[in-house]
Motif scaffolding. Sequence first.
Motif, short mmCIF file in Angstrom:
data_model
loop_
_atom_site.label_atom_id
_atom_site.label_comp_id
_atom_site.label_asym_id
_atom_site.label_seq_id
_atom_site.Cartn_x
_atom_site.Cartn_y
_atom_site.Cartn_z
N ILE A 5 -29.38 -28.60 42.63
CA ILE A 5 -30.49 -28.52 43.57
C ILE A 5 -29.99 -28.15 44.96
O ILE A 5 -30.60 -27.35 45.68
CB ILE A 5 -31.28 -29.85 43.59
CG1 ILE A 5 -32.11 -29.96 42.30
CG2 ILE A 5 -32.16 -29.96 44.82
CD1 ILE A 5 -32.81 -31.30 42.12
N GLY A 6 -28.85 -28.71 45.34
CA GLY A 6 -28.30 -28.45 46.66
C GLY A 6 -27.96 -26.98 46.90
O GLY A 6 -28.00 -26.51 48.04
N ILE A 9 -31.19 -25.34 47.95
CA ILE A 9 -31.54 -25.79 49.30
C ILE A 9 -30.66 -25.11 50.34
O ILE A 9 -31.14 -24.68 51.39
CB ILE A 9 -31.43 -27.32 49.39
CG1 ILE A 9 -32.53 -27.97 48.54
CG2 ILE A 9 -31.53 -27.79 50.84
CD1 ILE A 9 -32.46 -29.48 48.48
N GLU A 13 -31.94 -22.95 53.44
CA GLU A 13 -31.61 -23.35 54.81
C GLU A 13 -30.81 -22.28 55.55
O GLU A 13 -30.82 -22.24 56.77
CB GLU A 13 -30.85 -24.67 54.80
CG GLU A 13 -31.73 -25.85 54.41
CD GLU A 13 -31.01 -27.17 54.43
OE1 GLU A 13 -31.69 -28.21 54.64
OE2 GLU A 13 -29.77 -27.19 54.22
N THR A 28 -36.91 -30.92 55.28
CA THR A 28 -35.67 -31.47 54.72
C THR A 28 -35.90 -31.83 53.26
O THR A 28 -37.00 -31.66 52.73
CB THR A 28 -35.23 -32.71 55.53
OG1 THR A 28 -33.94 -33.13 55.10
CG2 THR A 28 -36.20 -33.86 55.34
N LEU A 29 -34.87 -32.35 52.61
CA LEU A 29 -35.01 -32.91 51.26
C LEU A 29 -35.63 -34.29 51.40
O LEU A 29 -35.02 -35.20 51.97
CB LEU A 29 -33.66 -32.98 50.57
CG LEU A 29 -33.67 -33.49 49.12
CD1 LEU A 29 -34.47 -32.57 48.21
CD2 LEU A 29 -32.24 -33.65 48.60
N ASP A 33 -31.80 -35.79 44.82
CA ASP A 33 -30.35 -35.75 45.06
C ASP A 33 -29.88 -34.31 44.96
O ASP A 33 -30.14 -33.63 43.97
CB ASP A 33 -29.65 -36.62 44.01
CG ASP A 33 -28.16 -36.78 44.27
OD1 ASP A 33 -27.57 -35.92 44.95
OD2 ASP A 33 -27.58 -37.76 43.78
N ARG A 34 -29.20 -33.83 46.00
CA ARG A 34 -28.72 -32.45 46.01
C ARG A 34 -27.75 -32.15 44.87
O ARG A 34 -27.61 -30.99 44.46
CB ARG A 34 -28.03 -32.15 47.34
CG ARG A 34 -28.98 -32.02 48.52
CD ARG A 34 -28.24 -31.85 49.83
NE ARG A 34 -29.15 -31.75 50.97
CZ ARG A 34 -29.41 -30.63 51.64
NH1 ARG A 34 -28.79 -29.51 51.30
NH2 ARG A 34 -30.24 -30.62 52.66
N LEU A 62 -37.57 -29.72 40.82
CA LEU A 62 -37.55 -29.46 42.26
C LEU A 62 -38.86 -28.80 42.67
O LEU A 62 -39.26 -27.79 42.09
CB LEU A 62 -36.37 -28.54 42.63
CG LEU A 62 -36.34 -28.03 44.08
CD1 LEU A 62 -36.20 -29.18 45.07
CD2 LEU A 62 -35.22 -27.01 44.28
N VAL A 64 -40.46 -27.01 45.95
CA VAL A 64 -40.21 -26.47 47.28
C VAL A 64 -41.58 -26.23 47.91
O VAL A 64 -42.34 -25.36 47.46
CB VAL A 64 -39.41 -25.16 47.22
CG1 VAL A 64 -39.25 -24.57 48.63
CG2 VAL A 64 -38.03 -25.40 46.61
N ALA A 96 -37.33 -33.84 42.78
CA ALA A 96 -36.91 -33.64 44.18
C ALA A 96 -37.99 -32.85 44.92
O ALA A 96 -38.57 -31.91 44.37
CB ALA A 96 -35.59 -32.90 44.23
N PHE A 98 -38.53 -30.75 48.44
CA PHE A 98 -37.89 -30.15 49.60
C PHE A 98 -38.96 -29.43 50.41
O PHE A 98 -39.75 -28.66 49.88
CB PHE A 98 -36.82 -29.15 49.17
CG PHE A 98 -36.17 -28.42 50.32
CD1 PHE A 98 -35.29 -29.07 51.17
CD2 PHE A 98 -36.45 -27.08 50.55
CE1 PHE A 98 -34.70 -28.40 52.24
CE2 PHE A 98 -35.87 -26.40 51.61
CZ PHE A 98 -34.98 -27.07 52.46
#
Length: 366
Positions: A5-6, A9, A13, A28-29, A33-34, A62, A64, A96, A98
């Motif tokens: 996931i990170g 992101i 970003e 933000t998240l 967990d990234r 996730l 978004v 998640a 975001f």
Amino acid sequence: MGYKIGELISRLESFAPPSYQESYDNATLITGDRSTVLTGVLCSLDCTEAVVEEAISLGANLIVAHHPIVFRGLKSFTGKNYVERTVIKAIKNDIAIFAIHTNLDHVSNGVNKRISDRLGLVNTKILQPKKQILSKLEFFVPPSGKDKVLKAIHTAGAGKIGEYSECSFQTKGTGSFTPSQNANPAIGEKGKAESLEEIKIEVLVPNHQIGKILGELKTNHPYEEVAYYLTNIENENQEVGAGMIGELSEPLEETDFLDYMKKKMELQVIKHTTLLKKKIKKVAVCGGAGIFLLPDAKRAHADIFITSDVKYHEFFDAENRLILCDIGHYESEIFTKELLGELLSQNFPNIALYLTKVVTNPTSYR
């Protein structure tokens, strides 16, 4: 092994740096967990309970969203309102969330560019450029090391001014120093005063890239210790800011433009001030609540300003200098989910990617 996931992101970003968001925002998240492996991503304007349920049914872990589900701190999680219920449902199901909000509004290829593109605007530029997000970097380098250092910091993002890249100002001078007994000088001897020709280089650097640029400066500079100055400046960044203004390829009569906008933006209703009996050529836009940009639209001599969430008395502020349009918050930003989907599909072509089918518009018309 799939993407984490990170990784997604980080890409988002890099497109819309978190430092570009407004102070009140929470881009933000929000949950998750990234380091979790991605199973799928669902793009949406808002994150609601229904959107979380949709993500669960799709097997996407996730979401978004443009709008953050949490703006301010939550002091309890009892499910007493839709915000708490949405967060609880997401956490229980390992979803998640975001948010990429005003930072996406502020980039030149973000929300307002998407609106401008749908309206066919050309020669677009930021309506209200953002200040205090640039710094001036000054450093000193011997002539033999100049080209290597400049190439490294330009690649890292230094020296960009609008449509121009690799911009710098250079002056020649004499540098002097005395290495200590513990130094390891590239030029000169320990304990002996040294003077030599150096070049002072000045470049603009985006604040969110300072760490990367300084890292490249120090890695590629021939000196053991690099002398530099970093100063925050008031200059506007023409590539970052609120709203956008552009032009139609050919002017349109006011009623023809309103009909055209209604079709292109898929609108049911348009609220607007009195028509001024002149053609529309210059168009200012701001997705979401953008009435704060009305003075900027006037100064830019826009013929029409398109935004949302305009209050009754704020319509009077147009003062017959332009047409002020309120097309609805949801309607002005709904195509943001397509923007996010395209950005992710271009960078992660093999992920399971979905655009929400849930209509999160809290407003209805009849």
